[in-house]
Design a protein around this motif. Structure first.
Motif, PDB file in Angstrom:
ATOM      1  N   LYS A  29     -20.072   0.484   7.018  1.00 43.49           N
ATOM      2  CA  LYS A  29     -19.319  -0.140   5.917  1.00 43.49           C
ATOM      3  C   LYS A  29     -18.636   0.933   5.060  1.00 43.49           C
ATOM      4  CE  LYS A  29     -22.492  -4.092   5.705  1.00 43.49           C
ATOM      5  NZ  LYS A  29     -21.805  -4.739   6.808  1.00 43.49           N
ATOM      6  N   ALA A  30     -18.045   1.896   5.747  1.00 43.23           N
ATOM      7  CA  ALA A  30     -17.410   3.020   5.057  1.00 43.23           C
ATOM      8  C   ALA A  30     -15.917   3.113   5.339  1.00 43.23           C
ATOM      9  CB  ALA A  30     -18.093   4.326   5.480  1.00 43.23           C
ATOM     10  N   VAL A  31     -15.328   2.082   5.944  1.00 42.03           N
ATOM     11  CA  VAL A  31     -13.926   2.179   6.340  1.00 42.03           C
ATOM     12  C   VAL A  31     -12.999   2.060   5.129  1.00 42.03           C
ATOM     13  CG1 VAL A  31     -14.302   1.348   8.684  1.00 42.03           C
ATOM     14  CG2 VAL A  31     -13.803  -0.291   6.858  1.00 42.03           C
ATOM     15  N   ASP A  32     -11.899   2.793   5.220  1.00 43.22           N
ATOM     16  CA  ASP A  32     -10.818   2.685   4.241  1.00 43.22           C
ATOM     17  C   ASP A  32      -9.521   3.055   4.960  1.00 43.22           C
ATOM     18  OD1 ASP A  32     -10.827   5.451   4.489  1.00 43.22           O
ATOM     19  OD2 ASP A  32     -11.794   5.800   2.560  1.00 43.22           O
ATOM     20  N   ASN A  33      -8.425   3.080   4.221  1.00 41.58           N
ATOM     21  CA  ASN A  33      -7.131   3.366   4.851  1.00 41.58           C
ATOM     22  C   ASN A  33      -7.050   4.775   5.438  1.00 41.58           C
ATOM     23  OD1 ASN A  33      -5.773   0.977   4.809  1.00 41.58           O
ATOM     24  ND2 ASN A  33      -4.527   1.436   3.008  1.00 41.58           N
ATOM     25  N   ASP A  34      -7.722   5.732   4.804  1.00 43.48           N
ATOM     26  CA  ASP A  34      -7.685   7.096   5.327  1.00 43.48           C
ATOM     27  C   ASP A  34      -8.335   7.187   6.706  1.00 43.48           C
ATOM     28  OD1 ASP A  34      -6.341   8.043   3.101  1.00 43.48           O
ATOM     29  OD2 ASP A  34      -8.171   8.626   2.048  1.00 43.48           O
ATOM     30  N   LEU A  35      -9.509   6.606   6.849  1.00 41.96           N
ATOM     31  CA  LEU A  35     -10.187   6.608   8.148  1.00 41.96           C
ATOM     32  C   LEU A  35      -9.408   5.794   9.169  1.00 41.96           C
ATOM     33  CD1 LEU A  35     -13.945   6.233   7.136  1.00 41.96           C
ATOM     34  CD2 LEU A  35     -12.890   8.203   8.215  1.00 41.96           C
ATOM     35  N   LEU A  36      -8.862   4.679   8.724  1.00 43.23           N
ATOM     36  CA  LEU A  36      -8.088   3.829   9.629  1.00 43.23           C
ATOM     37  C   LEU A  36      -6.855   4.567  10.159  1.00 43.23           C
ATOM     38  CD1 LEU A  36      -7.438   1.122  10.973  1.00 43.23           C
ATOM     39  CD2 LEU A  36      -6.428   0.356   8.800  1.00 43.23           C
ATOM     40  N   TRP A  37      -6.168   5.278   9.287  1.00 47.92           N
ATOM     41  CA  TRP A  37      -4.965   6.001   9.703  1.00 47.92           C
ATOM     42  C   TRP A  37      -5.307   7.130  10.679  1.00 47.92           C
ATOM     43  CZ3 TRP A  37      -0.276   5.122  10.538  1.00 47.92           C
ATOM     44  CH2 TRP A  37       0.695   6.125  10.599  1.00 47.92           C
ATOM     45  N   LEU A  38      -6.400   7.820  10.432  1.00 42.68           N
ATOM     46  CA  LEU A  38      -6.831   8.869  11.354  1.00 42.68           C
ATOM     47  C   LEU A  38      -7.139   8.298  12.736  1.00 42.68           C
ATOM     48  CD1 LEU A  38      -9.178  10.869   8.945  1.00 42.68           C
ATOM     49  CD2 LEU A  38      -7.028  11.689   9.909  1.00 42.68           C
ATOM     50  N   ALA A  39      -7.815   7.163  12.768  1.00 47.86           N
ATOM     51  CA  ALA A  39      -8.138   6.520  14.056  1.00 47.86           C
ATOM     52  C   ALA A  39      -6.868   6.083  14.780  1.00 47.86           C
ATOM     53  CB  ALA A  39      -9.060   5.328  13.823  1.00 47.86           C
ATOM     54  N   ILE A  40      -5.902   5.567  14.024  1.00 48.15           N
ATOM     55  CA  ILE A  40      -4.641   5.126  14.624  1.00 48.15           C
ATOM     56  C   ILE A  40      -3.878   6.314  15.210  1.00 48.15           C
ATOM     57  CG2 ILE A  40      -2.341   4.241  14.046  1.00 48.15           C
ATOM     58  CD1 ILE A  40      -3.726   2.244  12.172  1.00 48.15           C
ATOM     59  N   ILE A  41      -3.825   7.426  14.480  1.00 47.67           N
ATOM     60  CA  ILE A  41      -3.150   8.615  15.003  1.00 47.67           C
ATOM     61  C   ILE A  41      -3.826   9.091  16.285  1.00 47.67           C
ATOM     62  CG2 ILE A  41      -2.632  11.050  14.570  1.00 47.67           C
ATOM     63  CD1 ILE A  41      -2.378  10.374  11.617  1.00 47.67           C
TER      64      ILE A  41
END
Length: 615
Positions: free
Chosen positions: A245-257
């Motif tokens: 339960k630690a997801v945010d936009n920064d982690l999401l963007w890194l995963a997408i890249i």
């Protein structure tokens, strides 16, 4: 080995969150709770870089100290492990996009470390070493493979064969030599590499009976099926963050890249890409509600296959796009005229097409996609669009697409700052001087430049500028190869040997060689499909490129299997073939990366290597 799976597949077994919690607990129980208890080894690719940054964020959240070490090949890993043997504080090692094919429990790698040290492997490359999968005992059980599927259940025959072979070697008092390139082969065959990866040379044991030959053939077949890529390391870490339960936009963007880098580098197919794209689309909707939009939002978008369009001119973007280049044949004068004709048909003058996209007339910019789609079939541009994502970086900085970010970060990782480029866009003369002094450390400097860019994505423009410079070099080199008819046919292989030219030092780097192969494969794929060769029973060919490194008199050699169908990826059968060929000719070869299909060969061995390879 313990197979660590996502919760929906793990059942009563260990899942990602169990493995992560064990890392946290081991660190807290460490007497000094120092950074020396957790070490992260990071391979030099964009996906691993993103996964490393994601772990850094998670570890900061849980107050975990760590040490991060970028490594580019096996020998570096072995040297570093030697220095860790006496580290009593070490509890956890994380391997990002490396380790699956190495025999990790053996003494050549991590077997010599204290048994309390747990090895966590998050590696998108396949296949996985049978030793990692099936070795028991304390050394084997401490290797945790974070997988996206059960890799063990369907390998019962391989498991039985591997276990019997292990017993045979113990019985006859031989060191387990389940490799074609081991310490003995290094001495006997002149191979410099010491990689142990359970690749059996069955012909050496044919005198021991039919049963033994069958066992070796089972193991041989497992590796001969080729190498491929599965779920990205960054996606695996994002799944862990979701469980925490630690997801945010920064982690999401890194995963997408990270997962986008797999697609644009040809490691996964469009079908595989679409699966994860739909998952991330849902995540974006959840984390970026329209009612609460901000200047750092992530948005889904439809991406044109135009290289760095947001940061370049339309003309240059088309000219340096692999997709456009192969269909319009931009290496010919006729192709360049055809490109100008295409621009005229969609209502763009040359002056408009050559101005920066950022400064383009808003009406032209808004109607560009529709205009291109209307004339796309005429030029064979039937796969012009694909679904992707972009992120805003505030009011002062232009938004960037996932593909732009992945390309830019890849450029930072792949260019030695000692090499002069035509366009002085990123590295200063001071950078080059320092890099020359430190030698091998040059790429490590690049790694930290790329890592710092991930920490502040508003600086991504510098890396994109560098990527555009590399695109120019690729088109320049690719055009030269085609004009000089440098693609040679050797049976089922297409071979290019680069031994002269202004960009030799640039393309001797494995990352740049991969980019050049991708450009050439796109060109060749379209030519083949256009001449009906795709109707053959075999739907792929082998492509090998060798580039001379004048500094040490060696060739960087890379090989790939490429499919005739666009957006399709086949297993790379050259991984096993490269190893086998180097052993047979007793070449003094060494591995340039963690991938088996990238070798560095002495100049005198290249011709014999190619002749043996195509037999």
């Amino acid at each position: 080995m313990v197979n660590i799976l996502p919760p929906h597949l793990s059942g009563r077994g260990k899942s990602y969150i169990h493995a992560y919690n064990a890392i946290v607990l081991a660190h807290w129980r460490s007497p000094l709770t120092s950074a020396s208890s957790v070490i992260i080894f990071v391979a030099p690719d964009v996906d691993a870089l993103c996964a490393a940054r994601m772990f850094a964020i998670l570890f900061k959240r849980d107050d975990i100290g760590y040490r991060m070490i970028p490594v580019s090949k096996n020998e570096e890993v072995m040297e570093i492990v030697e220095g860790l043997v006496d580290n009593a504080n070490l509890d956890t090692i994380l391997l990002l996009n490396m380790g699956n094919i190495l025999d990790l429990p053996r003494d050549d790698y991590f077997g010599k470390l204290g048994l309390k040290v747990v090895i966590n492997v998050i590696d998108s490359s396949r296949p996985i070493s049978l030793t990692n999968l099936f070795m028991g005992g304390p050394n084997g059980r401490r290797v945790l493979i974070w997988d996206h599927e059960d890799s063990v259940t369907n390998l019962s025959e391989e498991k039985n064969a591997w276990e019997v072979v292990e017993v045979i070697f113990e019985y006859i008092n031989l060191e387990p030599e389940l490799t074609q390139i081991s310490r003995e082969d290094s001495h006997e065959d002149g191979m410099k590499s010491k990689r142990n990866s359970t690749l059996i040379d069955s012909t050496r044991y044919q005198d021991h009976g039919v049963q033994r030959r069958r066992l070796f053939s089972v193991i041989d077949k497992y590796y001969q099926e080729g190498s491929w890529y599965a779920q990205s390391a960054s996606t695996t870490v994002y799944m862990l963050a979701t469980l925490l339960k630690a997801v945010d936009n920064d982690l999401l963007w890194l995963a997408i890249i990270g997962f986008t880098s797999q697609y644009i580098s040809g490691r996964i197919s469009r079908k595989e890409y679409d699966v994860y794209q739909s998952i991330y689309f849902e995540e974006i909707s959840r984390l970026n509600p329209k009612a609460a939009s901000s200047t750092k939002d992530i948005r889904p978008n439809t991406e044109l296959r135009l290289t760095h369009l947001r940061h370049w001119s339309l003309y240059d973007s088309m000219l340096h796009s692999n997709y456009f280049a192969s269909r319009i044949e931009i290496w010919k004068d006729k192709g360049r005229r055809r490109l100008i004709g295409l621009l005229a048909k969609i209502g763009f003058s040359i002056s408009e097409a050559k101005e920066l996209y950022l400064n383009m007339d808003l009406d032209l910019k808004g109607s560009l996609t529709q205009r291109l789609l209307e004339i796309a079939p005429e030029y064979g541009l039937t796969e012009l669009l694909y679904p992707s994502f972009e992120r805003c970086h505030g009011y002062q900085v232009q938004s960037s697409s996932a593909a732009d970010a992945a390309e830019g970060l890849g450029a930072l990782l792949e260019v030695d700052p000692r090499i002069p480029l035509d366009d002085e866009l990123y590295f200063t003369s001071k950078d080059r001087q320092e890099s020359t002094e430190y030698g091998r450390d040059a790429w490590i400097d690049n790694f930290w430049r790329a890592y710092d860019t991930l920490c502040d994505m508003s600086t991504i423009q510098n890396s994109i500028d560098l990527s555009m410079t590399l695109k120019r070099a690729i088109v320049r080199q690719g055009t030269s190869i085609i004009e000089k008819q440098g693609i040679h046919t050797m049976r089922n292989y297409r071979v290019v040997v680069l031994s002269r030219g202004q960009d030799l030092s640039l393309f001797s780097h494995p990352g740049m060689l991969r980019r050049l192969i991708a450009w050439l494969c796109d060109v060749l794929r379209y030519r083949i499909s256009g001449h009906g060769v795709g109707t053959l029973a075999k739907k792929y060919l082998y492509f090998v490129v060798a580039c001379l490194c004048d500094a040490d008199g060696t060739y960087s050699v890379m090989g790939t299997s490429f499919a005739f169908d666009f957006d399709t990826v086949v297993k790379n059968h050259l991984s096993y073939k490269f190893i086998d060929t180097a052993r047979k000719i007793r070449a003094e070869a060494e591995y340039a990366t963690f991938e088996n299909h990238v070798l560095r060969l002495p100049k005198s061995d290249l011709q014999r290597f190619l002749e043996q390879l195509v037999k």
